[in-house]
Design a protein around this motif. Structure first.
Motif: not given
Length: 184
Positions: A92-94, A129-134
């Motif tokens: 996600a660019p912010y 950012v990089v992430g993981l949503q579960v």
């Protein structure tokens, strides 16, 4: 005026007919003695827009100084190989705006006392950012979101009346989070 009303109506319609998740960053009370809330709205093609607002204060990052801040972050999340919204790995660019007030402290005997506001400023910047949503398997309609990233902010400030002046500098913006969200 008409444009503002039309834009507000379009955004409201998008939110009303989309999947929406409300989240809070569980690390904020510990890291920066503050709170953060985010509203993630699904958009087409396995992406979303995340609006993130936070505030807090911290005296642990600089010796004998305290600062308060309020920030607003807008990020566009792109989920990789997701079969449904809000699930899986993402980047996600912010864009970030922050208002910050810095207070100087001093020692009076063995007691730390606040001497007053030293500077007041605004930061603007970009990052990713990089992430993981579960999904949370134990509580229905809840999600866990872990992310890490950073960017660069330009900080413009004015100093207090005792030492008037203006300044500008850039600094690294580190973002880390472990959020709990509820899908409406």
């Amino acid at each position: 005026m008409r444009f503002s009303f039309t834009l507000l109506l379009a955004v409201s319609a998008q939110v009303a007919f989309s999947q929406v998740m409300l989240k809070t960053n569980l690390l904020y009370p510990t890291l920066v003695r503050g709170a953060a809330v985010a509203l993630e709205v699904a958009t087409p093609k396995h992406s979303s827009v995340n609006l993130y607002a936070a505030f807090g204060s911290n005296g642990d990052l600089a010796l004998a100084d305290t600062y308060t801040f309020q920030n607003l972050i807008v990020e566009k999340r792109f989920y990789k190989n997701s079969a449904s919204f809000f699930r899986g790995a993402y980047w996600a660019p912010y864009a970030k705006y922050m208002h910050r007030q810095i207070y100087k402290e001093g020692l009076h005997g063995s007691i730390i006392t606040t001497r007053g506001r030293d500077s007041d400023g605004h930061s603007l910047g970009l990052g990713t950012v990089v992430g993981l949503q579960v999904p949370n398997r134990f509580i229905k309609r809840t999600f866990i979101d872990a992310f890490l990233g950073g960017g660069y902010l330009a900080y413009l400030y004015e100093t207090d009346a005792k030492n008037p002046g203006q300044g500008r500098f850039g600094h690294v913006d580190l973002r880390v989070g472990l959020s709990l969200g509820y899908l409406f």
